[in-house]
Each structure stands twice: as structure tokens, then as C-alpha cells.
Write a protein that holds these residues in place. Structure first.
Motif, short mmCIF file in Angstrom:
data_model
loop_
_atom_site.label_atom_id
_atom_site.label_comp_id
_atom_site.label_asym_id
_atom_site.label_seq_id
_atom_site.Cartn_x
_atom_site.Cartn_y
_atom_site.Cartn_z
N LEU A 96 12.04 -5.37 -0.24
CA LEU A 96 12.15 -6.83 -0.11
C LEU A 96 12.19 -7.25 1.36
O LEU A 96 11.51 -8.22 1.76
N VAL A 97 12.98 -6.55 2.16
CA VAL A 97 13.09 -6.90 3.58
C VAL A 97 11.75 -6.72 4.29
O VAL A 97 11.31 -7.59 5.06
N SER A 98 11.08 -5.61 4.04
CA SER A 98 9.79 -5.34 4.70
C SER A 98 8.74 -6.35 4.26
O SER A 98 7.92 -6.82 5.06
N SER A 99 8.75 -6.68 2.95
CA SER A 99 7.80 -7.68 2.45
C SER A 99 8.03 -9.03 3.12
O SER A 99 7.07 -9.70 3.54
N PHE A 100 9.28 -9.43 3.26
CA PHE A 100 9.60 -10.70 3.91
C PHE A 100 9.13 -10.70 5.37
O PHE A 100 8.54 -11.68 5.85
N ALA A 101 9.41 -9.59 6.08
CA ALA A 101 9.04 -9.51 7.50
C ALA A 101 7.54 -9.62 7.70
O ALA A 101 7.05 -10.27 8.64
N ILE A 102 6.76 -9.02 6.78
CA ILE A 102 5.31 -9.05 6.91
C ILE A 102 4.76 -10.42 6.50
O ILE A 102 3.87 -10.99 7.16
N GLN A 103 5.30 -10.96 5.40
CA GLN A 103 4.82 -12.27 4.95
C GLN A 103 5.13 -13.38 5.95
O GLN A 103 4.36 -14.34 6.09
N MET A 104 6.25 -13.24 6.67
CA MET A 104 6.61 -14.24 7.68
C MET A 104 5.87 -14.03 8.99
O MET A 104 6.01 -14.82 9.93
N GLY A 105 5.09 -12.97 9.10
CA GLY A 105 4.32 -12.72 10.29
C GLY A 105 5.07 -12.01 11.40
O GLY A 105 4.55 -11.86 12.52
N PHE A 106 6.31 -11.57 11.14
CA PHE A 106 7.06 -10.85 12.16
C PHE A 106 6.45 -9.47 12.42
O PHE A 106 6.57 -8.93 13.53
N VAL A 107 5.85 -8.89 11.38
CA VAL A 107 5.25 -7.56 11.48
C VAL A 107 3.85 -7.64 10.88
O VAL A 107 3.66 -8.26 9.82
N PRO A 108 2.86 -7.05 11.53
CA PRO A 108 1.50 -7.07 10.97
C PRO A 108 1.41 -6.30 9.66
O PRO A 108 2.20 -5.39 9.39
N VAL A 109 0.42 -6.66 8.85
CA VAL A 109 0.15 -5.91 7.61
C VAL A 109 -0.35 -4.52 7.98
O VAL A 109 -1.19 -4.37 8.88
N SER B 277 0.85 -1.19 0.00
CA SER B 277 0.00 0.00 0.00
C SER B 277 0.89 1.24 0.00
O SER B 277 2.11 1.16 0.19
N LYS B 278 0.27 2.38 -0.23
CA LYS B 278 1.04 3.62 -0.15
C LYS B 278 1.64 3.79 1.24
O LYS B 278 2.78 4.25 1.38
N THR B 279 0.90 3.41 2.26
CA THR B 279 1.42 3.49 3.62
C THR B 279 2.63 2.58 3.80
O THR B 279 3.59 2.94 4.50
N PHE B 280 2.62 1.41 3.18
CA PHE B 280 3.76 0.49 3.24
C PHE B 280 5.03 1.20 2.76
O PHE B 280 6.08 1.13 3.41
N PHE B 281 4.94 1.89 1.63
CA PHE B 281 6.10 2.60 1.10
C PHE B 281 6.49 3.78 1.98
O PHE B 281 7.66 4.00 2.29
N ASP B 282 5.49 4.56 2.40
CA ASP B 282 5.77 5.76 3.19
C ASP B 282 6.43 5.42 4.52
O ASP B 282 7.31 6.16 5.00
N VAL B 283 6.03 4.29 5.12
CA VAL B 283 6.48 3.96 6.47
C VAL B 283 7.78 3.16 6.46
O VAL B 283 8.72 3.46 7.21
N PHE B 284 7.87 2.15 5.61
CA PHE B 284 8.99 1.21 5.69
C PHE B 284 10.08 1.42 4.64
O PHE B 284 11.17 0.88 4.78
N VAL B 285 9.79 2.16 3.61
CA VAL B 285 10.75 2.30 2.51
C VAL B 285 11.26 3.73 2.36
O VAL B 285 12.47 3.99 2.37
N ILE B 286 10.35 4.67 2.23
CA ILE B 286 10.74 6.06 1.97
C ILE B 286 10.95 6.77 3.30
O ILE B 286 10.25 7.73 3.64
N MET B 287 11.89 6.31 4.07
CA MET B 287 12.17 6.90 5.38
C MET B 287 13.10 8.10 5.22
O MET B 287 14.23 7.97 4.74
N GLY B 288 12.63 9.25 5.62
CA GLY B 288 13.39 10.48 5.40
C GLY B 288 13.14 11.09 4.05
O GLY B 288 13.53 12.22 3.79
N GLY B 289 12.47 10.34 3.17
CA GLY B 289 12.21 10.81 1.82
C GLY B 289 12.66 9.78 0.81
O GLY B 289 13.03 8.66 1.14
N CYS B 290 12.61 10.15 -0.47
CA CYS B 290 12.95 9.22 -1.54
C CYS B 290 14.35 8.65 -1.35
O CYS B 290 15.24 9.30 -0.79
N GLY B 291 14.53 7.41 -1.81
CA GLY B 291 15.84 6.78 -1.69
C GLY B 291 16.21 6.35 -0.29
O GLY B 291 17.36 5.97 -0.06
#
Length: 699
Positions: free
Chosen positions: A357-370, A281-295
Motif C-alpha cells: 500500500l505504501v509503495s503504491s501510494f508513493a508511485i501513484q503520487m509521483g514521489f517515486v517513478p514506476v 509488476s514482479k519487480t515491484f514486489f521484489d524491490v519494494f515489498v519482499i525485502m530480505g525475502g518473504c514477509g
């Protein structure tokens, strides 16, 4: 690092050096530097507009009918809302600075670039004023238009410059330049207008800007929410940012169609008693990927703050830290810069993909909620992870991602600083050459007013020098002086400054920068204080009868403030004044008048000796010797070095030595390196020497 790793690193450095030398990249990065004030003000305004605190948002929107919000939003629109316009102007200015052929009519590139940008951006497309094209969305169009329009203007103007003569009686140079501008400006504008019409006809779009946006968004048509789509989206988003294109705006349509609905889908599943399944989701990117901004540039910021060695980069990181806390990264992206910087291409693209990739793995493995809650994109790290998932695991994943991102950015920051150091040393060499040419030709130069990268180095050095002066006494070196029998008779105090970036700074450059910064008097005072501070140790090295020579410029020696300073030194160190000889640089061309003679007499009465430095240079005057104030003459170094192969130098020295002997004044030669040179000087009547090969540092 193994041999293979070193080879790869060496090849990367060679590639980066080649790319760094390209004029087009230097022009773009230079233009981004010009925009740093705009970026900083705009970033701060956006922070104040977007703070994700409910109570704060209520206040700024309701206080005085939204006056506070309108104030900050107005500043934001005047900066980031016109970012492409500023970029167009900056690129045109930098292109002009780098190309001598257009400097004589530099307004032409500026006006031509702006007109071509307005044509290609489609701001007047379909009869409507498309204001969005002026902002970050139009950055790529701005860069393309400014570079190509400036190049075409330069090319055309050179072709017609020899054929056109437009001077007329009663006109000035500016009038002539602007009349000359009409022809190339008209031709280039016409070329861009025709090209834009062709694009509209062939691709059924209103402008180059719209064509580019449509092509990018076409990639995501008919794509669903999957890991592949998420990775492609992040890679393309950050690739656009790397080339100065506001990726979020360009891909807004794809984001709205594919990723924004995911949170609503998850909430509907939860209402039906089913588990949330939509990870991307957009929140997935905003929270776990685009930390501090793009890149994921928060990772880069932390690497620079904790491990960076260049003070300028750390200062920029400190300025950018507050906006980046709220994921506003333009200050770092455009200010460092990251855009069009080949060193950061790999980590800038890799970090978001790896974190996806790391965030997707953590959520799919159940370490972090969706993620099940929409989180404002300006929400700071840790808080955003928790709010999106209703779990502290979301915040922990953010921290892990930051660590991974830092590991990826770290080697590239090291490489960037190495390349910056290499470029800095090159610019420093050019700065020293400019000063040396000025010294040789006697043509004055103002280093701090140079409007290029060399001037930037000079201004940065001047700031560092002022900072250094505030932190304590300077480090002094002492060069021994000997008589004909080889006995040490004293030493000259030499100011030396080892800069953290440039190493040992050319001493005349220190004096020049202090003079242009109006800090020369303060610098010379600190030198005298350092010498008096060192005097006890100097006694132990050179003996209690040794004379320590200290330089003072002509302007300083004529200052009331400096005379009072010498009186204070006399009161504080009454026993040391007799060992200090003040060398007045003869280049200063002092006006020997009654007022100066009275001042020098008072200084002499304090116990200080007086000497003339660089005697026989361009402004030499025998009337310096008419007074009974100077006890020592130091020959111009060119004479001392010339005695080995120039009989005229020997004759001049012999004449000076004879005349000085008649007045009871000793003559000392600098730049004495060999016994043979010493013997020739002795035969000419000069029996005191300064050993150029030896200099002892103190502190």
C-alpha cells in the motif's frame, strides 16, 4: 500502554501460550530446528549461485566449463532441492521423540512418513519423475503427510502391539522392531494410496500436491493488475509461507500471467512516448515489498540485531544476514522459526500488505517513478530500488519501507522473546529437576546427551559457561561461618552464575555442565583465582585470621595440573595460602592410598588447610580420618537439617563429633538457621556453624 492495550496484550499472550503448547506446533518447530544446518548450507550455496554481478556470473558459468556453478548448484539441489524430503524425516523424528509409544520402533514412523509423502506428492505422476515435488514446493505436503502418517502409525501400532509376539531364537531387538513395523506401515501406506487415488478420480489431478496448487492458482484466474490483486497476491503468498509452503513456487503461474508482463508493457509505452502506467509488476514486489525475502523479513532481521535481547536469536540473525542481503530468507523463516509460529503470524502477513500500500501510494503520487526495468530478485536493497526506477527515489522508498516494517515487527519481537523466556525458564526448571533426581537417587545422568529440548538447554548453557569462563573471573559469594560464641571464624566461597536469560543457575548444575564439557578443572582453577583475588577485601570483612573454604572435587584434587596450579598460587600470593581451606567433596569417594596421601601432604605443606565436605554421605569411610591431614569435617546437610526432629541424626552427629574430637578435628554444620537448631548441635558436640541465611557477593 493503556488498560485496554494491556488487556489485549494479555489475551494475545494467553492465545500464544495455548497455541505454543499444542503438540503439533511443537513438533513442526522442532523439525525445523533439526533442518537449520541444511538451510544454512543451502542458503549460502544459493548466494554463490545467484550473486547479481555480471562479471561474477560470467566467471562461475565459464570457468572450467561451468565447474564452479555446478559445484554450488549441486549443493543447492542437494539441500533445497530435497527440502520436503528432509522435512518429512524431521517431522517423523520429532513426533517420535514426543511420543513414548513409538520410541521402541521409531524407524517405523520415519519409513511410513516417507512412503506416504512420495505417494501424496506425485513424484511419479503420469510416469514421470516430478523432482520439483522434493523441494520447497512440497513442504506443505511433507508436513501433512509426516504428521498424519506418524499419528496413524502410532495409533495402529498400539492397537496391535499386545496381540503380536514376533521374537524368535537368534533374532535381536532391531529385527523384532522392523518385523513389527510391517503391519502398521503397510496399513498406513495403503490408506494414503487409496486417498490419493480418490483425489485423482474426483478432481482429475495426479496427486494431493497438484490439487493444492491448482486450487490456489484458481483464485487469480481472470484477475487484472490492480491494487486489490496485488494485496491479495501478497497476503496469500505470505500466508502460504507461514504454513511452510513455498508460496513463490505455488503462485508462480499467477505471477507469470499477471505481474511479469507489466515491465514489458511499461517499456512499450515508453517507446511510444507515453508514461509508464503499470505499477504492479514482479519487480515491484521484489524491490519494494519482499525485502530480505518473504514477509519483508529484512525488517525482522534488523529488529533482532538492534533490539533483540536473546543471544541465540541474534546469532541466528547474524548467520541469516548474508543470504538475506540477497533476499534469500529460508534461514530466518525456517530457522527462527517464523513458519507455524503464532507470534509472527500478524506481522508476517501485515508487513507485505502495508508495504504494498505504501509503495503504491508513493508511485501513484509521483514521489517515486514506476519500475521500468526488470531487476534480478537477488539484487540487494538500495541497489534494487535504484535499478528498477532509474532514480534514487526508489532506494529512499526502500529505506522508508524498512523503517515501517521494523515498527510493525518490533512489538512482536518483544512478545516472542517474552514467550521464549517463559519457555526457557520452564525447560530450565525441568533440567534442574532431572539433576536433582539424579542426586537423590544416585543414578548418573548425562545432561549434554539428552536428545530433547532439555538437552538443547543443557548444551546451550554449557556453551555459555565456556564463554563466560573465557571472559574473566567468576563472581563469588561468601557464606559466613561462626563458632558457638557467635564469632565469625571464616566463610565458604560459593560459585554463583547469573545467566542473562535464566537468572541464577543452580550451582550443582554449573559443576555438572563443566564436568561433562571437560572444563571442570579450568572452572575450579578460576574459582581459586577469584578467591585469591578477593582475599584483601575478605580480610576487611571477616578478619585476617578467617579461614576461607573453597571446594575441590575428587578428580581435581588428584590432578598433577591442579597441584602445580596451587604451587603457582603459593608463589604469587605467599601470605594468603594459610587462610584457604580446600574442601574435598566426600561424595568423590577418594581412594585413600599412598599416592593420594603424598599429594595431600604436599598441598598441606604449601600452607593450605584440608577439609572433608558432606561427611557421612553414601561413600563415607572412617579411613579418611586415619590420616593426619584433615583439620575440618563438614557434616552432610541432611544431618544438620534432621536434628530438629530426628534423634538418630543427633546421635550420628554426636558420634562423629566425639570421634573427630579424639583426632583433633573440628566439626562444622551447614544449613543452620535457628538458635534452637544451633543449641541441639552444640549439645551433640558440634560447635561450628555455617549461616545458610547469609551470603555476601563480591564483584
Amino acid at each position: 500502554m493503556g488498560e485496554k492495550g494491556k488487556t489485549v496484550r494479555h489475551k494475545m499472550q494467553k492465545l500464544y501460550q495455548y497455541l505454543d503448547g499444542l503438540k503439533i506446533l511443537r513438533c513442526i518447530r522442532g523439525s525445523l530446528v533439526l533442518m537449520i544446518p541444511v538451510l544454512l548450507i543451502g542458503s549460502l550455496a544459493l548466494v554463490f549461485c545467484s550473486l547479481p554481478i555480471a562479471g561474477y556470473q560470467t566467471i562461475i558459468h565459464e570457468f572450467l566449463s561451468g565447474a564452479l556453478y555446478n559445484f554450488f548448484h549441486g549443493i543447492y539441489q542437494a539441500t533445497f532441492g530435497l527440502l520436503a524430503v528432509y522435512m518429512t524425516m524431521s517431522v517423523a523424528v520429532c513426533y517420535t521423540q514426543q511420543n513414548m509409544s513409538v520410541r521402541s520402533h521409531n524407524y517405523g514412523t520415519l519409513f511410513t512418513s516417507l512412503i506416504c509423502f512420495f505417494i501424496f506428492s506425485g513424484v511419479f505422476a503420469e510416469g514421470e519423475f516430478q523432482v520439483a515435488a522434493f523441494g520447497a514446493q512440497g513442504m506443505f505436503t511433507a508436513i501433512v503427510c509426516a504428521l498424519s502418517a506418524s499419528f496413524l502409525y502410532d495409533f495402529i501400532s498400539r492397537k496391535i502391539s499386545m496381540a503380536v509376539r514376533l521374537y524368535a531364537e537368534g533374532t535381536d531387538d532391531t529385527f523384532h522392531d522392523m518385523i513389527f513395523t510391517i503391519i502398521p506401515l503397510g496399513i498406513v501406506s495403503g490408506i494414503f494410496a487409496v486417498l490419493n487415488m480418490l483425489l485423482a478420480y474426483v478432481f482429475h489431478v495426479s496427486s494431493f500436491q497438484m490439487l493444492f496448487t491448482n486450487l490456489i492458482n484458481h483464485i487469480f484466474e481472470n484477475m487484472g493488475r490492480s491494487l486489490g490483486t496485488a494485496v491479495l497476491f501478497e497476503a496469500l503468498l505470505n500466508l502460504l509461507w507461514f504454513f511452510g509452503i513455498h508460496g513463490n513456487d505455488v503462485l508462480e503461474s499467477a505471477c507469470q500471467n499477471i505481474f511479469v508482463p507489466a515491465i514489458d508493457v511499461n517499456n512499450e509505452l515508453i517507446r511510444q512516448g507515453l508514461p509508464a502506467t503499470e505499477i504492479y509488476s514482479k519487480t515491484f514486489f521484489d524491490v519494494f515489498v519482499i525485502m530480505g525475502g518473504c514477509g519483508g523479513v529484512l525488517c525482522l532481521l534488523l529488529v533482532i540485531l538492534f533490539f533483540g535481547k536473546r543471544r541465540s536469536n541474534r546469532n541466528l540473525a547474524r548467520f541469516a544476514a548474508l543470504p538475506m542481503l540477497f533476499n534469500i530468507s529460508e534461514m530466518m523463516v525456517f530457522g527462527l522459526p517464523i513458519v507455524f509460529n503464532p507470534v509472527f503470524l500478524i506481522p508476517f502477513l501485515c508487513v507485505p500488505v502495508v508495504l504494498t500500500l505504501v509503495s503504491s501510494f508513493a508511485i501513484q503520487m509521483g514521489f517515486v517513478p514506476v519500475p521500468i526495468h526488470t531487476v534480478e530478485w537477488t539484487t540487494p536493497i538500495l541497489l534494487g530500488g535504484y535499478l528498477a526506477t532509474d532514480s534514487i527515489a526508489g532506494s529512499i522508498l526502500q529505506l522508508i519501507n524498512v523503517g515501517i516494517g521494523m515498527l510493525i515487527y518490533y512489538p512482536f519481537v518483544r512478545l516472542f522473546e517474552e514467550e521464549s523466556l517463559r519457555n526457557a525458564e520452564f525447560r530450565m526448571e525441568r533440567l534442574v529437576r532431572i539433576l536433582q533426581e539424579s542426586e537423590e537417587t544416585r543414578n548418573p545422568v548425562s545432561l549434554l546427551t539428552l536428545r530433547n529440548d532439555i538437552g538443547a538447554v543443557a548444551r546451550g548453557l554449557a556453551d555459555d559457561l565456556v564463554f563466560q569462563m573465557r571472559t574473566g573471573l567468576p563472581v563469588m559469594y561468601y557464606q559466613p561461618q561462626f563458632d558457638a560464641d557467635g564469632e565469625c571464624i571464616g566463610a565458604e566461597a560459593l560459585l554463583r552464575w547469573k545467566h542473562s536469560l535464566y537468572g541464577m543457575v543452580y550451582p550443582p548444575l554449573i559443576v555438572k555442565l563443566a564436568e561433562e564439557s571437560d572444563k571442570l578443572l579450568a572452572l575450579e582453577k578460576s574459582v581459586f583465582q577469584a578467591v585469591f583475588h578477593d582475599m584483601e577485601r575478605l580480610y576487611s570483612v571477616f578478619g585476617e585470621n578467617a579461614k576461607i573454604s573453597v571446594n575441590a572435587t575428587g578428580g581435581t584434587i588428584q590432578s598433577d595440573d591442579f597441584e602445580q596450579f596451587l604451587q603457582q598460587l603459593k608463589e604469587e600470593y605467599p601470605a594468603y595460602c594459610r587462610n584457604v581451606v580446600i574442601e574435598i567433596t566426600e561424595q568423590a569417594a577418594l581412594q585413600i592410598n599412598e599416592k593420594l596421601i603424598e599429594r595431600l601432604t604436599r598441598i598441606q605443606n604449601l600452607g593450605f588447610g584440608l577439609a572433608i565436605d558432606d561427611f557421612s554421605m553414601g561413600n563415607t569411610s572412617i579411613k579418611y580420618l586415619q590420616t593426619n591431614l584433615f583439620s575440618l569435617i563438614k557434616l552432610d546437610g541432611a544431618l544438620s537439617k534432621g536434628v530438629m526432629n530426628n534423634s538418630r541424626s543427633r546421635n550420628i552427629i554426636a558420634s562423629i563429633a566425639k570421634l573427630s574430637s579424639d583426632f583433633g578435628i573440628r566439626v562444622l554444620a551447614e544449613y543452620v538457621e535457628t538458635k534452637e537448631q544451633q543449641k541441639i548441635l552444640a549439645d551433640a558436640g558440634c560447635c561450628w556453624y555455617q549461616d545458610i541465611c547469609t551470603a555476601l557477593p563480591f564483584r
